[in-house]
Design a protein around this motif. Structure first.
Motif, short mmCIF file in Angstrom:
data_model
loop_
_atom_site.label_atom_id
_atom_site.label_comp_id
_atom_site.label_asym_id
_atom_site.label_seq_id
_atom_site.Cartn_x
_atom_site.Cartn_y
_atom_site.Cartn_z
N ASN A 112 0.82 -1.21 0.00
CA ASN A 112 0.00 0.00 0.00
C ASN A 112 0.86 1.27 0.00
O ASN A 112 0.76 2.11 0.89
CB ASN A 112 -0.97 0.00 1.19
CG ASN A 112 -2.23 -0.78 0.89
OD1 ASN A 112 -2.77 -0.72 -0.20
ND2 ASN A 112 -2.69 -1.54 1.88
N VAL A 113 1.70 1.37 -1.03
CA VAL A 113 2.57 2.54 -1.20
C VAL A 113 2.30 3.13 -2.57
O VAL A 113 2.33 2.41 -3.58
CB VAL A 113 4.06 2.17 -1.05
CG1 VAL A 113 4.94 3.38 -1.36
CG2 VAL A 113 4.35 1.65 0.35
N THR A 114 2.06 4.44 -2.63
CA THR A 114 1.89 5.16 -3.89
C THR A 114 2.95 6.24 -3.99
O THR A 114 3.12 7.05 -3.07
CB THR A 114 0.49 5.80 -3.97
OG1 THR A 114 -0.50 4.77 -3.99
CG2 THR A 114 0.35 6.64 -5.22
N LEU A 115 3.68 6.23 -5.09
CA LEU A 115 4.70 7.23 -5.38
C LEU A 115 4.23 8.02 -6.59
O LEU A 115 3.98 7.46 -7.65
CB LEU A 115 6.04 6.56 -5.65
CG LEU A 115 6.53 5.57 -4.59
CD1 LEU A 115 7.84 4.94 -5.01
CD2 LEU A 115 6.66 6.25 -3.24
N ASP A 116 4.11 9.34 -6.44
CA ASP A 116 3.44 10.15 -7.46
C ASP A 116 4.26 11.39 -7.80
O ASP A 116 4.59 12.18 -6.91
CB ASP A 116 2.05 10.55 -6.93
CG ASP A 116 1.19 11.23 -7.99
OD1 ASP A 116 1.55 11.21 -9.17
OD2 ASP A 116 0.14 11.77 -7.60
N GLY A 117 4.58 11.54 -9.08
CA GLY A 117 5.23 12.76 -9.54
C GLY A 117 6.64 12.95 -9.04
O GLY A 117 7.08 14.08 -8.80
N ASN A 147 3.10 9.11 -12.81
CA ASN A 147 3.44 10.49 -13.19
C ASN A 147 4.88 10.85 -12.86
O ASN A 147 5.18 12.01 -12.56
CB ASN A 147 2.49 11.46 -12.49
CG ASN A 147 1.03 11.14 -12.74
OD1 ASN A 147 0.63 10.93 -13.87
ND2 ASN A 147 0.25 11.06 -11.67
N SER A 148 5.77 9.88 -12.95
CA SER A 148 7.16 10.08 -12.52
C SER A 148 8.12 9.90 -13.69
O SER A 148 7.73 9.45 -14.77
CB SER A 148 7.50 9.09 -11.39
OG SER A 148 6.69 9.34 -10.25
N VAL A 149 9.36 10.26 -13.47
CA VAL A 149 10.41 10.14 -14.48
C VAL A 149 11.52 9.25 -13.94
O VAL A 149 12.05 9.49 -12.85
CB VAL A 149 10.99 11.52 -14.85
CG1 VAL A 149 12.17 11.37 -15.81
CG2 VAL A 149 9.92 12.40 -15.48
N PHE A 150 11.83 8.20 -14.71
CA PHE A 150 12.99 7.37 -14.44
C PHE A 150 14.06 7.77 -15.44
O PHE A 150 14.03 7.39 -16.61
CB PHE A 150 12.63 5.89 -14.56
CG PHE A 150 11.78 5.37 -13.44
CD1 PHE A 150 12.35 4.67 -12.39
CD2 PHE A 150 10.42 5.61 -13.41
CE1 PHE A 150 11.58 4.20 -11.34
CE2 PHE A 150 9.63 5.15 -12.37
CZ PHE A 150 10.21 4.44 -11.33
N ASP A 151 15.00 8.58 -14.97
CA ASP A 151 15.99 9.20 -15.84
C ASP A 151 17.31 8.45 -15.72
O ASP A 151 17.98 8.52 -14.69
CB ASP A 151 16.17 10.67 -15.44
CG ASP A 151 16.79 11.50 -16.54
OD1 ASP A 151 16.40 11.33 -17.71
OD2 ASP A 151 17.67 12.33 -16.23
N GLY A 152 17.65 7.70 -16.77
CA GLY A 152 18.90 6.96 -16.76
C GLY A 152 20.07 7.84 -17.18
O GLY A 152 20.02 9.07 -17.10
N ASP A 153 21.12 7.18 -17.63
CA ASP A 153 22.32 7.92 -18.03
C ASP A 153 22.97 7.20 -19.19
O ASP A 153 22.73 6.01 -19.43
CB ASP A 153 23.28 8.04 -16.84
CG ASP A 153 24.30 9.16 -17.01
OD1 ASP A 153 24.18 9.93 -18.00
OD2 ASP A 153 25.20 9.28 -16.18
N HIS A 154 23.81 7.93 -19.90
CA HIS A 154 24.53 7.37 -21.03
C HIS A 154 25.93 6.94 -20.62
O HIS A 154 26.59 7.60 -19.81
CB HIS A 154 24.63 8.40 -22.16
CG HIS A 154 23.34 8.64 -22.86
ND1 HIS A 154 22.98 9.88 -23.35
CD2 HIS A 154 22.30 7.82 -23.14
CE1 HIS A 154 21.80 9.80 -23.93
NE2 HIS A 154 21.36 8.56 -23.80
N LEU A 175 2.12 3.74 -14.00
CA LEU A 175 1.15 4.54 -14.73
C LEU A 175 1.71 5.91 -15.12
O LEU A 175 2.19 6.66 -14.26
CB LEU A 175 -0.11 4.76 -13.88
CG LEU A 175 -0.73 3.52 -13.20
CD1 LEU A 175 -1.88 3.94 -12.30
CD2 LEU A 175 -1.18 2.51 -14.23
N ASN A 176 1.68 6.23 -16.40
CA ASN A 176 1.97 7.58 -16.90
C ASN A 176 3.36 8.08 -16.51
O ASN A 176 3.55 9.25 -16.16
CB ASN A 176 0.91 8.58 -16.41
CG ASN A 176 -0.50 8.16 -16.79
OD1 ASN A 176 -0.74 7.77 -17.92
ND2 ASN A 176 -1.41 8.21 -15.83
N ASN A 177 4.33 7.17 -16.60
CA ASN A 177 5.71 7.53 -16.28
C ASN A 177 6.54 7.65 -17.56
O ASN A 177 6.15 7.18 -18.63
CB ASN A 177 6.34 6.47 -15.38
CG ASN A 177 5.56 6.26 -14.11
OD1 ASN A 177 5.59 7.08 -13.21
ND2 ASN A 177 4.85 5.14 -14.03
#
Length: 424
Positions: A112-117, A147-154, A175-177
């Protein structure tokens, strides 16, 4: 499709340790500093205002369930939760233009954990393996990341590491990431009721999504595009369902997605192979697979390829060839089916269908067979499509259906071509 079957570790409340480590001043000095990272989070609702990592750590430890923690922007370091709450606890950013940022995520036996934005930011360090996994969900249930961003690297100009990995978890909603600059974007196995909806995945070296041993998988309304691999090194699939762990998957729905080569490298698109396993073993055969209303623009023969599946339906997909420098049959995407039973293939737009040999338990009808090689032959692209956008010029493809075409007469192909993306 949601069956709400949870693992035993998920339903037991666990008074385990919750850790939120402070940002490392040296090793993560350049993480969470990109001012261009913005998220899709809505305007902050009422909740407890959080300004620092120590405040967040204290708030999570005190949480009983039902709380909303609203975070100011900044680097919060590593988020580790080992607790199952009776009601959802939401951790969200206060503003999309200044998201709270994390350099590590470990949800282990959480519930029951929600991570948003939020922003999840990985920065490559020399020596990091391709498979480095800074963000993960393990043995958890009722987890939502939205609604989040998973920003990797080069590393040497191409993506590195895994964006998000889950294992042994149930009722996970992604959802919507946005996932970008990764070796592999989203991977996981041994899960129940997994949903990926509305995500954008691009600048990926290998798999956009790779799963195995899933009971209840919904992949809906996502956009995967512009993959970039290392020549003679990376094998690319936009979606791959595997049996490499010795487990089959069941109740899979892949629908309303756009898979677009764009300006990137060709990939296999939807690939559900044998993984080298014995397809006569009933425990390894996938069950109940629906692939519906997707649009594929690609340049590899594996457009939709499925092996060893019972109760398979492939309907109303648009599978469109995009030219690449190498020519020949390997570059023309098609539908490829092997060792499967109770199969329906109908109203697709595709260059060809392989595997149908008049099996009594197969239904194949009203598919529009199209081609771009012979202007005088039936199904030639110029008589079937209107070219609104092409990848080299626009970065994406958009082919509409020409009036009075075979596609229109058969009412074949995805409904998404009527609106995607510029004519919405």
């Amino acid at each position: 499709m949601q069956r709400h079957i949870y693992t035993s570790v998920g339903v037991l409340a666990c008074a385990c340790l919750i850790l939120l480590s402070l940002p490392a001043s040296l090793s993560a000095a350049s993480a969470c500093t990109n001012p261009k990272i913005t998220t899709n989070v809505a305007k902050a609702a009422n909740g407890q205002s959080i300004r620092t990592p120590s405040e967040l750590s204290a708030a999570i430890k005190k949480a009983k369930g039902g709380e909303t923690l609203v975070l100011d922007g900044g680097n919060y370091g590593s988020l580790k939760i080992k607790k199952s709450f009776p009601k959802p606890v939401t951790i969200r950013s206060a503003a999309p233009g200044s998201p709270a940022c994390f350099t590590e995520l470990r949800l282990n036996k959480a519930g029951n954990v929600t991570l948003d934005g939020l922003a999840f930011d990985y920065v490559y360090s020399p020596g990091d393996k391709d498979s480095i996994n800074p963000f993960s969900i393990k043995d958890s249930h009722r987890i939502t990341i939205a609604n989040s961003v998973f920003d990797g690297d080069h590393n040497s100009g191409v993506g590195h590491g895994r964006g998000l990995r889950f294992k042994g978890s149930s009722s996970v909603n992604i959802l919507n990431n946005t996932f970008r600059k990764w070796w592999k974007a989203v991977t996981g196995g041994h899960g129940t009721d997994i949903t990926l909806r509305g995500n954008e995945i691009y600048d990926i070296r290998s798999d956009g999504m790779g799963f195995g041993g899933i009971a209840g998988l919904l992949v809906e309304g996502n956009r995967l595009h512009n993959f970039r691999g290392v020549p003679n090194r990376d094998h690319r699939d936009m979606i791959q369902i595997m049996r490499s762990s010795g487990l089959r998957s069941s109740d899979i729905v892949i629908r309303d997605n756009v898979f677009d080569i764009g300006r990137g490298d060709y990939t296999q698109t939807i690939f559900i192979g044998s993984s080298g396993k014995n397809m006569n073993d009933p425990q390894l055969r996938h069950q109940n697979v629906l692939i519906e209303n997707n649009v594929i623009y690609n340049a590899h023969v594996h457009g939709i390829s499925v092996d060893g599946t019972d109760n398979l339906s492939i309907r109303k997909n648009s599978i469109i060839r995009v030219r690449r420098s190498k020519d020949g049959g390997i570059t023309i995407p098609r539908i490829n089916i092997a060792s499967s039973r109770h199969v329906v293939i109908e109203q697709n737009v595709v260059s060809g269908i392989k595997g149908f040999e008049n099996q009594r338990d197969w239904v194949v009808l009203n598919n529009a067979i199209v081609q771009d090689q012979s202007p005088s032959a039936q199904g030639y692209y110029d008589r079937e499509f209107i070219y609104y956008a092409t990848g080299p010029a626009n970065g994406f493809h958009e082919y509409g259906v020409r009036p009075d075409s075979e596609i229109e007469r058969l009412n074949a192909g995805s409904s998404l071509v009527k609106s995607y993306p510029t004519r919405r």
